[in-house]
Motif scaffolding. Structure first.
Motif, short mmCIF file in Angstrom:
data_model
loop_
_atom_site.label_atom_id
_atom_site.label_comp_id
_atom_site.label_asym_id
_atom_site.label_seq_id
_atom_site.Cartn_x
_atom_site.Cartn_y
_atom_site.Cartn_z
N UNK A 1 -59.35 -46.21 -6.50
CA UNK A 1 -60.79 -46.48 -6.56
C UNK A 1 -61.30 -47.30 -5.37
N UNK A 2 -60.42 -48.08 -4.76
CA UNK A 2 -60.81 -49.00 -3.68
C UNK A 2 -59.57 -49.40 -2.90
N UNK A 3 -59.71 -50.05 -1.75
CA UNK A 3 -58.52 -50.51 -1.03
C UNK A 3 -57.68 -51.45 -1.88
N UNK A 4 -56.38 -51.37 -1.70
CA UNK A 4 -55.46 -52.21 -2.48
C UNK A 4 -55.70 -53.69 -2.22
N UNK A 5 -56.05 -54.03 -0.98
CA UNK A 5 -56.28 -55.43 -0.63
C UNK A 5 -57.35 -55.51 0.45
N UNK A 6 -57.93 -56.69 0.60
CA UNK A 6 -58.91 -56.91 1.66
C UNK A 6 -58.21 -57.28 2.96
#
Length: 347
Positions: free
Chosen positions: A136-141
């Motif tokens: 759904x989104x990047x694993x980490x920033x």
């Protein structure tokens, strides 16, 4: 992002190293891979008399958000903290082999989805309670990735300051073969299905499901030409910390023993950031995880052992260590033709 100043080894020194190895009391090339390892140790330490001091093993643990929503692993996420407790109690495979071969073992909470009590046996470096669900989104920033590199660099620097010059990296994290497969595909440009294996023991049906899930993940994010973006999209905190640790260890001119599939995925990212890191690496073994041999081929790397291992934790690196020691011992202690008064059968 921290940039690492990794100096390539001095290849001009290779002729002197080869001369010393070839003039030991043995037929030319008869010690095979040991000669290659000895050569590498000499290059890394820039000496004809390399010494291995205080081997260190860093085991990073972290959880993966994808596991909460998709069955990419045969094990539930609760196994990650359970195995960390096993490490701390000395009962895991890596504990046994580190004890056998004299490694200083450190266990690091990089991002486990569990609150551990304070313990002298556990380094609390938790970035978060697991990565985000990368479907759904990047694993980490980017900030979290930078934090992982910084913490890992500090841990490696402390080991180096305490006298270690050879180091390896292990991991624990349910779901991390999925991250490693995605990172492998992004780096090597091989199709995702050829990079995915059964991990901790998926059935054929489970493997097919895993391929379907990770194909959708890759299509969602795409593949970036920026290695750090791929790490942020697909990685785990334990994988990011291993990447930073490898780069820092190479900067410090330590010898790196690279373990199996997960650890090598970290190296794939590390060498994209600085190719010189490969000058400092020895490859302990080839894993039974199907993608690992393809990783090694991509890196033009020769594994020391072929034992059918796929445990992770850094176990392959610990098991390979006495062979690396043998390379150190022969180049330092084996007689030359001249010193032994033996006719030189090389010439």
């Amino acid at each position: 992002m921290n940039t690492f100043k990794i100096t390539p080894t001095n290849k001009k020194f290779l002729k002197e190293i080869t001369h010393k190895i070839n003039n030991k009391t043995k037929p030319l090339g008869s010690l095979g891979t040991l000669e290659i390892i000895a050569q590498k140790l000499c290059l890394i330490q820039n000496t004809l008399s390399p010494k291995l001091n205080k081997p260190a093993m860093l085991v990073f643990a972290g959880d993966h958000g994808i596991v909460n929503n998709y069955p990419v692993s045969s094990c539930p996420q609760e196994v990650t903290p359970q195995m960390v407790f096993n490490f701390l109690e000395g009962g895991a495979g890596i504990n046994v082999f580190c004890k056998q071969h004299g490694f200083d073992l450190s266990v690091i909470d990089a991002g486990v989805n569990y609150d551990f009590e304070n313990s002298d046996a556990l380094i609390n470096a938790k970035i978060a309670k697991g990565t985000k669900d990368y479907s759904k989104e990047p694993a980490m920033t980017k900030v979290q990735c930078e934090q992982a590199f910084k913490i890992a660099s500090e841990i490696v620097s402390e080991k180096y300051a305490n006298g270690s010059n050879i180091i390896s990296f292990g991991e624990m994290g349910i779901g991390n073969t999925s991250s490693a497969s995605l990172l492998m595909s992004a780096t090597t440009k091989q199709s995702i299905e050829t990079c995915i294996g059964k991990g901790a023991g998926l059935t054929d049906e489970g493997l097919a499901n895993k391929i379907s899930i990770l194909t959708k993940v890759q299509n969602f994010h795409g593949i970036s030409e920026n290695a750090l973006e791929n790490l942020q999209n697909f990685g785990g905190f334990e994988i990011a910390m291993m990447t930073g640790a490898m780069l820092k260890a190479a900067e410090l001119k330590m010898t790196l023993i690279i373990d199996g599939f997960i650890a090598t995925s970290s190296l794939l990212i590390a060498q994209e950031l600085n190719k010189n890191v490969l000058d400092y690496c020895l490859f302990s073994h080839v894993s039974n995880e199907q993608g690992h041999i393809k990783m090694l081929d991509f890196l033009n790397a020769t594994p020391i052992l072929h034992l059918g291992l796929r445990l992770g934790e850094g176990t392959g690196a610990a098991i390979a260590y006495p062979i690396i020691q043998s390379a150190e011992y022969f180049i330092n202690q084996m007689a030359s033709f001249e010193s032994a008064g033996v006719a030189n059968i090389v010439e």
